[in-house]
Scaffold this motif. Sequence first.
Motif, mmCIF file in Angstrom:
data_model
loop_
_atom_site.group_PDB
_atom_site.id
_atom_site.type_symbol
_atom_site.label_atom_id
_atom_site.label_comp_id
_atom_site.label_asym_id
_atom_site.label_seq_id
_atom_site.Cartn_x
_atom_site.Cartn_y
_atom_site.Cartn_z
ATOM 1 N N ARG A 175 0.810 -1.221 0.000
ATOM 2 C CA ARG A 175 0.000 0.000 0.000
ATOM 3 C C ARG A 175 0.840 1.267 0.000
ATOM 4 O O ARG A 175 0.655 2.132 -0.857
ATOM 5 N N PRO A 176 1.777 1.428 0.957
ATOM 6 C CA PRO A 176 2.621 2.638 0.894
ATOM 7 C C PRO A 176 3.519 2.689 -0.336
ATOM 8 O O PRO A 176 3.769 3.769 -0.875
ATOM 9 N N ILE A 177 3.998 1.514 -0.792
ATOM 10 C CA ILE A 177 4.815 1.500 -2.010
ATOM 11 C C ILE A 177 3.997 2.011 -3.186
ATOM 12 O O ILE A 177 4.473 2.796 -4.009
ATOM 13 N N TRP A 178 2.754 1.566 -3.263
ATOM 14 C CA TRP A 178 1.847 1.973 -4.338
ATOM 15 C C TRP A 178 1.637 3.482 -4.332
ATOM 16 O O TRP A 178 1.696 4.139 -5.372
ATOM 17 N N ILE A 179 1.420 4.049 -3.148
ATOM 18 C CA ILE A 179 1.189 5.491 -3.027
ATOM 19 C C ILE A 179 2.450 6.280 -3.357
ATOM 20 O O ILE A 179 2.390 7.368 -3.950
ATOM 21 N N LEU A 180 3.618 5.726 -2.990
ATOM 22 C CA LEU A 180 4.880 6.455 -3.152
ATOM 23 C C LEU A 180 5.587 6.150 -4.469
ATOM 24 O O LEU A 180 6.768 6.434 -4.609
ATOM 25 N N SER A 181 4.858 5.592 -5.425
ATOM 26 C CA SER A 181 5.487 5.210 -6.696
ATOM 27 C C SER A 181 5.099 6.102 -7.864
ATOM 28 O O SER A 181 5.236 5.712 -9.015
ATOM 29 N N GLY A 182 4.573 7.282 -7.582
ATOM 30 C CA GLY A 182 4.295 8.245 -8.648
ATOM 31 C C GLY A 182 2.881 8.236 -9.156
ATOM 32 O O GLY A 182 2.628 8.677 -10.277
ATOM 33 N N ILE A 183 1.944 7.775 -8.344
ATOM 34 C CA ILE A 183 0.567 7.722 -8.805
ATOM 35 C C ILE A 183 -0.039 9.119 -8.927
ATOM 36 O O ILE A 183 -0.895 9.369 -9.763
ATOM 37 N N PHE A 184 0.421 10.059 -8.089
ATOM 38 C CA PHE A 184 -0.118 11.423 -8.169
ATOM 39 C C PHE A 184 0.982 12.486 -8.247
ATOM 40 O O PHE A 184 0.752 13.654 -8.023
ATOM 41 N N PHE A 185 2.179 12.069 -8.607
ATOM 42 C CA PHE A 185 3.280 13.012 -8.795
ATOM 43 C C PHE A 185 4.281 12.411 -9.766
ATOM 44 O O PHE A 185 4.199 11.236 -10.117
ATOM 45 N N THR A 186 5.209 13.227 -10.229
ATOM 46 C CA THR A 186 6.311 12.735 -11.058
ATOM 47 C C THR A 186 7.618 12.961 -10.311
ATOM 48 O O THR A 186 7.721 13.885 -9.493
ATOM 49 N N LEU A 187 8.591 12.120 -10.573
ATOM 50 C CA LEU A 187 9.894 12.299 -9.922
ATOM 51 C C LEU A 187 10.507 13.645 -10.284
ATOM 52 O O LEU A 187 11.187 14.274 -9.472
ATOM 53 N N GLU A 188 10.250 14.089 -11.500
ATOM 54 C CA GLU A 188 10.867 15.310 -11.990
ATOM 55 C C GLU A 188 10.387 16.544 -11.236
ATOM 56 O O GLU A 188 11.146 17.502 -11.049
ATOM 57 N N GLN A 189 9.139 16.525 -10.764
ATOM 58 C CA GLN A 189 8.587 17.703 -10.100
ATOM 59 C C GLN A 189 8.923 17.763 -8.620
ATOM 60 O O GLN A 189 8.694 18.784 -7.962
ATOM 61 N N LEU A 190 9.477 16.671 -8.067
ATOM 62 C CA LEU A 190 9.800 16.653 -6.650
ATOM 63 C C LEU A 190 11.008 17.517 -6.352
ATOM 64 O O LEU A 190 11.924 17.640 -7.177
ATOM 65 N N PRO A 191 11.065 18.146 -5.164
ATOM 66 C CA PRO A 191 12.277 18.864 -4.751
ATOM 67 C C PRO A 191 13.465 17.911 -4.730
ATOM 68 O O PRO A 191 13.315 16.735 -4.401
ATOM 69 N N SER A 192 14.618 18.417 -5.067
ATOM 70 C CA SER A 192 15.803 17.560 -5.190
ATOM 71 C C SER A 192 16.106 16.802 -3.902
ATOM 72 O O SER A 192 16.545 15.646 -3.935
ATOM 73 N N GLY A 193 15.865 17.412 -2.745
ATOM 74 C CA GLY A 193 16.142 16.752 -1.480
ATOM 75 C C GLY A 193 15.260 15.539 -1.262
ATOM 76 O O GLY A 193 15.724 14.499 -0.777
ATOM 77 N N PHE A 194 13.965 15.660 -1.625
ATOM 78 C CA PHE A 194 13.037 14.554 -1.463
ATOM 79 C C PHE A 194 13.215 13.527 -2.574
ATOM 80 O O PHE A 194 13.043 12.329 -2.366
ATOM 81 N N ARG A 195 13.596 14.005 -3.758
ATOM 82 C CA ARG A 195 13.757 13.114 -4.904
ATOM 83 C C ARG A 195 14.864 12.091 -4.683
ATOM 84 O O ARG A 195 14.773 10.958 -5.145
ATOM 85 N N GLN A 196 15.914 12.468 -3.960
ATOM 86 C CA GLN A 196 17.018 11.541 -3.758
ATOM 87 C C GLN A 196 16.601 10.333 -2.915
ATOM 88 O O GLN A 196 17.175 9.252 -3.044
ATOM 89 N N TYR A 197 15.596 10.518 -2.069
ATOM 90 C CA TYR A 197 15.076 9.379 -1.300
ATOM 91 C C TYR A 197 14.108 8.551 -2.141
ATOM 92 O O TYR A 197 14.112 7.325 -2.082
ATOM 93 N N MET A 198 13.286 9.235 -2.919
ATOM 94 C CA MET A 198 12.343 8.535 -3.780
ATOM 95 C C MET A 198 13.054 7.743 -4.870
ATOM 96 O O MET A 198 12.506 6.782 -5.409
ATOM 97 N N ALA A 199 14.283 8.135 -5.174
ATOM 98 C CA ALA A 199 15.044 7.456 -6.222
ATOM 99 C C ALA A 199 15.398 6.027 -5.838
ATOM 100 O O ALA A 199 15.804 5.232 -6.696
ATOM 101 N N TYR A 200 15.243 5.671 -4.562
ATOM 102 C CA TYR A 200 15.522 4.302 -4.132
ATOM 103 C C TYR A 200 14.343 3.366 -4.385
ATOM 104 O O TYR A 200 14.441 2.171 -4.110
ATOM 105 N N ASN A 201 13.251 3.895 -4.900
ATOM 106 C CA ASN A 201 12.071 3.090 -5.197
ATOM 107 C C ASN A 201 12.077 2.713 -6.676
ATOM 108 O O ASN A 201 11.791 3.540 -7.534
#
Length: 256
Positions: A175-201
């Motif tokens: 469930r959290p993986i599903w929500i945090l996998s870009g269903i309502f956002f894109t990696l490109e639009q994320l702030p660089s600080g948060f994107r570096q953590y999301m990049a591990y998904n």
Amino acid sequence: MGRVIHAIMIREARTRYGSSKIGYTWAIIDPLVTTAIFVAIFSLLGRSSPIPGPIVVFFVSGIIPLFFWRGAVGQAASAVSASLGLLTYPQVMPADVVIGRLLLEAATTVIVFVLFLIGLNILLGISPTWFFGDPPRLLLATLGLLYFTLGCCFLSSSLARILPVWQNIWSYMSRPIWILSGIFFTLEQLPSGFRQYMAYNPVAHMVEWLRSAMIPTFDSSVYSILFPMTFATIALIIGLIIDRMLLLTGDEEIVS
């Protein structure tokens, strides 16, 4: 092996959809309701699509692949335990059941996607071309998603065979993986600080890759193809090793 997998797909389709009055309809209703909820939330909050184009296109391009991946991995987790009787036949191996369930999920997803395209075109006037921006690239991304899901399925199936509680763990973890996998956002639009953590998904990279190939007005430059493919390969190898060890040692009910 091909005949065995085909027979398993027919059996699984009858078991999963034939025993219910709703049947295949639920495979359409589930992503449809999810899409409608997200579109409604974005509309009520006054938010526009994160990409240039209809917001429905953005959500469908993420929801359909994620439903396929999560559904296939979940089905793989219960593949062996639900097929112990079938596995008493010497022609049928655990890998056949996993592949059969994966291919059935893929076929169902294709049907659902086509119905979505038809429905969006008729009801909202959204052209199917919104989902075929770069056909060769989309074909490659789709094959990449299939391979990525295959690796995850074999790992999920093998973990469930040595750790029965894995099915429950996956139910909560997905469930959290599903929500945090870009269903309502894109990696490109994320702030660089948060994107570096999301990049591990790795799932988020797959969604970004598919969206970049699908939507003509969107082309992300921050996703990696190598990362999810490497993850899938490692997951596949681990899953196959566990499968082979169980078959060789006879530490499992189906081979005892």
